[in-house]
Write a protein that holds these residues in place. Structure first.
Motif, PDB file in Angstrom:
ATOM      1  N   MET A   1      -4.739 -12.570   7.114  1.00 24.74           N
ATOM      2  CA  MET A   1      -5.223 -11.172   7.369  1.00 24.74           C
ATOM      3  C   MET A   1      -3.988 -10.234   6.773  1.00 24.74           C
ATOM      4  SD  MET A   1      -7.348  -9.438  10.322  1.00 24.74           S
ATOM      5  CE  MET A   1      -8.078  -7.964  10.175  1.00 24.74           C
ATOM      6  N   LEU A   2      -4.587  -9.253   6.027  1.00 19.94           N
ATOM      7  CA  LEU A   2      -3.539  -8.427   5.457  1.00 19.94           C
ATOM      8  C   LEU A   2      -3.296  -7.325   6.667  1.00 19.94           C
ATOM      9  CD1 LEU A   2      -1.856  -7.711   2.948  1.00 19.94           C
ATOM     10  CD2 LEU A   2      -3.765  -6.237   2.399  1.00 19.94           C
ATOM     11  N   LYS A   3      -1.998  -6.981   6.731  1.00 20.21           N
ATOM     12  CA  LYS A   3      -1.623  -6.160   7.750  1.00 20.21           C
ATOM     13  C   LYS A   3      -1.771  -4.790   7.308  1.00 20.21           C
ATOM     14  CE  LYS A   3       1.495  -8.982  10.432  1.00 20.21           C
ATOM     15  NZ  LYS A   3       3.197  -8.954  10.914  1.00 20.21           N
ATOM     16  N   LEU A   4      -2.078  -3.574   7.762  1.00 16.29           N
ATOM     17  CA  LEU A   4      -2.225  -2.295   7.334  1.00 16.29           C
ATOM     18  C   LEU A   4      -0.978  -1.875   6.710  1.00 16.29           C
ATOM     19  CD1 LEU A   4      -3.613   0.341   7.111  1.00 16.29           C
ATOM     20  CD2 LEU A   4      -2.875   0.980   9.361  1.00 16.29           C
ATOM     21  N   VAL A   5       0.160  -2.163   7.417  1.00 20.07           N
ATOM     22  CA  VAL A   5       1.582  -1.893   6.806  1.00 20.07           C
ATOM     23  C   VAL A   5       1.790  -2.637   5.244  1.00 20.07           C
ATOM     24  CG1 VAL A   5       2.921  -3.697   7.867  1.00 20.07           C
ATOM     25  CG2 VAL A   5       3.989  -1.475   7.108  1.00 20.07           C
ATOM     26  N   ASP A   6       1.108  -3.811   5.206  1.00 15.44           N
ATOM     27  CA  ASP A   6       1.308  -4.556   3.809  1.00 15.44           C
ATOM     28  C   ASP A   6       0.454  -3.617   2.723  1.00 15.44           C
ATOM     29  OD1 ASP A   6       3.336  -6.209   4.771  1.00 15.44           O
ATOM     30  OD2 ASP A   6       1.426  -7.551   5.469  1.00 15.44           O
ATOM     31  N   TYR A   7      -0.764  -3.405   3.377  1.00 16.51           N
ATOM     32  CA  TYR A   7      -1.784  -2.566   2.400  1.00 16.51           C
ATOM     33  C   TYR A   7      -0.949  -1.556   2.094  1.00 16.51           C
ATOM     34  CZ  TYR A   7      -5.746   0.019   1.144  1.00 16.51           C
ATOM     35  OH  TYR A   7      -6.654   0.969   0.489  1.00 16.51           O
ATOM     36  N   LEU A   8      -0.482  -0.567   2.974  1.00 13.68           N
ATOM     37  CA  LEU A   8       0.128   0.628   2.497  1.00 13.68           C
ATOM     38  C   LEU A   8       1.381   0.404   1.677  1.00 13.68           C
ATOM     39  CD1 LEU A   8       0.039   2.632   6.227  1.00 13.68           C
ATOM     40  CD2 LEU A   8      -1.273   2.851   4.099  1.00 13.68           C
ATOM     41  N   ASP A   9       1.997  -0.655   1.989  1.00  8.24           N
ATOM     42  CA  ASP A   9       3.321  -0.739   1.012  1.00  8.24           C
ATOM     43  C   ASP A   9       2.721  -0.916  -0.476  1.00  8.24           C
ATOM     44  OD1 ASP A   9       5.192  -0.363   2.783  1.00  8.24           O
ATOM     45  OD2 ASP A   9       5.434  -2.513   3.320  1.00  8.24           O
ATOM     46  N   ASN A  10       1.575  -1.715  -0.580  1.00  2.00           N
ATOM     47  CA  ASN A  10       1.187  -2.211  -1.941  1.00  2.00           C
ATOM     48  C   ASN A  10       0.542  -0.868  -2.559  1.00  2.00           C
ATOM     49  OD1 ASN A  10       0.211  -4.020  -3.849  1.00  2.00           O
ATOM     50  ND2 ASN A  10      -1.917  -3.477  -3.239  1.00  2.00           N
ATOM     51  N   GLU A  11      -0.287  -0.145  -1.918  1.00  2.00           N
ATOM     52  CA  GLU A  11      -0.712   1.265  -2.376  1.00  2.00           C
ATOM     53  C   GLU A  11       0.608   2.051  -2.543  1.00  2.00           C
ATOM     54  OE1 GLU A  11      -4.066   2.905  -2.242  1.00  2.00           O
ATOM     55  OE2 GLU A  11      -4.496   0.616  -2.395  1.00  2.00           O
ATOM     56  N   ALA A  12       1.516   2.258  -1.955  1.00  2.00           N
ATOM     57  CA  ALA A  12       2.614   3.171  -2.387  1.00  2.00           C
ATOM     58  C   ALA A  12       3.234   2.736  -3.459  1.00  2.00           C
ATOM     59  CB  ALA A  12       3.677   3.120  -1.317  1.00  2.00           C
ATOM     60  N   ASN A  13       3.360   1.333  -3.814  1.00  2.00           N
ATOM     61  CA  ASN A  13       3.938   0.675  -4.974  1.00  2.00           C
ATOM     62  C   ASN A  13       2.924   1.263  -6.310  1.00  2.00           C
ATOM     63  OD1 ASN A  13       6.569  -0.312  -4.263  1.00  2.00           O
ATOM     64  ND2 ASN A  13       5.633  -1.844  -3.287  1.00  2.00           N
ATOM     65  N   GLU A  14       1.822   0.872  -6.022  1.00  2.00           N
ATOM     66  CA  GLU A  14       0.884   1.429  -6.927  1.00  2.00           C
ATOM     67  C   GLU A  14       0.875   2.926  -7.445  1.00  2.00           C
ATOM     68  OE1 GLU A  14      -3.074   0.056  -6.074  1.00  2.00           O
ATOM     69  OE2 GLU A  14      -2.545  -1.973  -6.038  1.00  2.00           O
ATOM     70  N   PHE A  15       1.264   3.744  -6.427  1.00  2.00           N
ATOM     71  CA  PHE A  15       1.155   5.181  -6.534  1.00  2.00           C
ATOM     72  C   PHE A  15       2.511   5.488  -7.290  1.00  2.00           C
ATOM     73  CE2 PHE A  15       2.822   9.277  -4.667  1.00  2.00           C
ATOM     74  CZ  PHE A  15       1.905   9.974  -5.569  1.00  2.00           C
ATOM     75  N   LEU A  16       3.764   4.739  -7.015  1.00  2.41           N
ATOM     76  CA  LEU A  16       4.931   5.050  -7.615  1.00  2.41           C
ATOM     77  C   LEU A  16       4.756   4.305  -9.334  1.00  2.41           C
ATOM     78  CD1 LEU A  16       7.501   3.835  -4.911  1.00  2.41           C
ATOM     79  CD2 LEU A  16       7.076   6.145  -5.694  1.00  2.41           C
TER      80      LEU A  16
END
Length: 86
Positions: free
Chosen positions: A1-16
């Motif tokens: 299961m994907l942790k929220l922090v991992d999801y947010l890190d992925n989203e942040a990298n996509e934003f960058l």
């Protein structure tokens, strides 16, 4: 299961990644080389700027970079932060 922090890190990298792509697009549309834009915002060479554009080793633009880039290219900073409609 994907942790929220991992999801947010992925989203942040996509934003960058989006920001870097927008900087490249805007820079080219305005006819600036990496070196020219890098020196306009205060760098003496294009190497660090280029690493931020391609996100090498996790390098990325910060808010001050984006502010300066928007002023030099004479575009609203929000254009560097949002997906392109084109």
């Amino acid at each position: 299961m994907l942790k929220l922090v991992d999801y947010l890190d992925n989203e942040a990298n996509e934003f960058l990644d989006l920001i870097s792509a927008n900087v490249v697009k805007a820079r080219k549309e305005k006819g600036y080389s990496q070196l020219k834009l890098a020196t306009e915002i205060g760098y003496s060479s294009a190497s660090y700027f280029g690493r931020m554009e391609i996100r090498k080793n996790g390098e990325h633009f910060n808010l001050v970079h984006l502010y300066k880039i928007s002023k030099v290219l004479e575009i609203p900073v929000c254009e560097l932060l949002t997906p392109s409609l084109n």
